[in-house]
Design an enzyme around this catalytic site. Structure first.
Site, mmCIF file in Angstrom:
data_model
loop_
_atom_site.group_PDB
_atom_site.id
_atom_site.type_symbol
_atom_site.label_atom_id
_atom_site.label_comp_id
_atom_site.label_asym_id
_atom_site.label_seq_id
_atom_site.Cartn_x
_atom_site.Cartn_y
_atom_site.Cartn_z
ATOM 1 C CG ASN A 3 -1.794 1.196 1.337
ATOM 2 O OD1 ASN A 3 -2.428 1.578 0.339
ATOM 3 N ND2 ASN A 3 -1.892 1.822 2.497
ATOM 4 C CG HIS A 45 -0.922 6.057 4.715
ATOM 5 N ND1 HIS A 45 -2.309 6.022 4.690
ATOM 6 C CD2 HIS A 45 -0.586 6.871 5.744
ATOM 7 C CE1 HIS A 45 -2.774 6.781 5.656
ATOM 8 N NE2 HIS A 45 -1.759 7.314 6.312
ATOM 9 C CB SER A 66 4.906 5.304 4.327
ATOM 10 O OG SER A 66 5.205 6.388 5.182
ATOM 11 C CG ASP A 78 -2.853 3.148 6.831
ATOM 12 O OD1 ASP A 78 -2.840 2.515 5.761
ATOM 13 O OD2 ASP A 78 -3.675 4.056 7.070
HETATM 14 C C1 GAR Z 1 -2.688 9.054 -3.011
HETATM 15 O O1 GAR Z 1 -2.265 10.249 -2.434
HETATM 16 C C2 GAR Z 1 -2.478 7.900 -2.041
HETATM 17 O O2 GAR Z 1 -1.327 8.031 -1.245
HETATM 18 C C3 GAR Z 1 -3.711 7.997 -1.187
HETATM 19 O O3 GAR Z 1 -4.739 8.306 -2.085
HETATM 20 C C4 GAR Z 1 -4.206 9.048 -3.189
HETATM 21 C C5 GAR Z 1 -4.624 8.346 -4.456
HETATM 22 O O4 GAR Z 1 -4.251 9.083 -5.575
HETATM 23 N N1 GAR Z 1 -3.959 6.782 -0.499
HETATM 24 C C6 GAR Z 1 -4.532 6.727 0.700
HETATM 25 O O5 GAR Z 1 -4.911 7.709 1.298
HETATM 26 C C7 GAR Z 1 -4.687 5.338 1.267
HETATM 27 N N2 GAR Z 1 -5.031 5.382 2.636
HETATM 28 P P1 GAR Z 1 -4.271 8.409 -7.010
HETATM 29 O O6 GAR Z 1 -5.650 7.764 -7.159
HETATM 30 O O7 GAR Z 1 -4.091 9.546 -7.956
HETATM 31 O O8 GAR Z 1 -3.170 7.402 -7.075
#
Ligand code: GAR
Length: 195
Positions: free
Chosen positions: A108, A110, A137, A146
């Protein structure tokens, strides 16, 4: 043998696109065999289809509970048997049963410097705390949210006057390269002992 990735996402899909492009350009020695969205009609699904990737929708709203959704997810993934399940903006909490079935093979990204700020609203929490830096991370998924072993992190400065949007964008700009670097480590097997 080229290792295979199934990418799970919920929305925009910019991490998915960056990883798929890295595979297509041989920056990453892997192949994306399936992209799954838990929401229909997302920008991420369009981006995957534009890249001629195989896509599937497992719509969480059609299931009564997390267990039945995760069972459907497992069935869809089992059909392609990926080496790695790559969560890229996948905004669902996975059950311990699902995590056990794919033990050590779910990764994942995060948007915080874990162990700081697991869960939601990471950028708002970093700003409210007056932090001078934020980041992202990549970690192995365990049944605790997480909290699995971190594979790689990137630090990003917080500037005076930052908003959640400006900070989220600065972090996202670094996420793509970070995720590719972390996947390279996993694929080379360097991180398998931690899994
Ligand atoms: C990213 O910033 C990722 O780190 C976050 O969602 C966004 C997705 O962007 N993930 C989380 O918050 C998971 N808990 P994307 O759809 O453009 O890749």
């Amino acid at each position: 043998m080229t290792q295979t990735l199934a990418i799970l996402m919920s929305g925009r899909g910019s991490n998915m696109a960056a990883i798929a492009d890295a595979c297509a350009n041989a920056v990453l020695d892997a192949r994306v065999t399936l992209v799954i969205s838990n929401r229909p009609n997302t920008a991420g699904l369009s981006a995957a289809r534009q890249r001629a990737l195989q896509t599937a929708v497992v719509d969480h709203t059609l299931f009564d509970d997390r267990q039945s959704f995760d069972r459907a997810l497992h069935k869809t993934l089992s059909a392609v048997q990926p080496d790695w399940i790559v969560l890229a903006g996948f905004m669902r909490i996975l059950t311990a049963e699902f995590v056990d079935l794919w033990h050590g093979r779910i990764i994942n990204i995060h948007p915080s410097l874990l162990p700081k700020y697991p869960g939601l609203n990471t950028h708002a929490r970093a700003l409210a705390a007056g932090d001078s830096k934020a980041g992202a991370s990549v970690h192995i998924v365990t049944s605790e949210l997480d909290a699995g072993p971190v594979i790689a992190q990137v630090h990003v400065p917080i500037h005076p006057g930052d908003t959640t949007e400006s900070l989220a964008q600065r972090v996202l700009d670094q996420e793509h390269a970070l995720y590719i670097k972390a996947l390279q480590l996993c694929i080379k097997g360097l991180d398998k002992p931690a899994c």
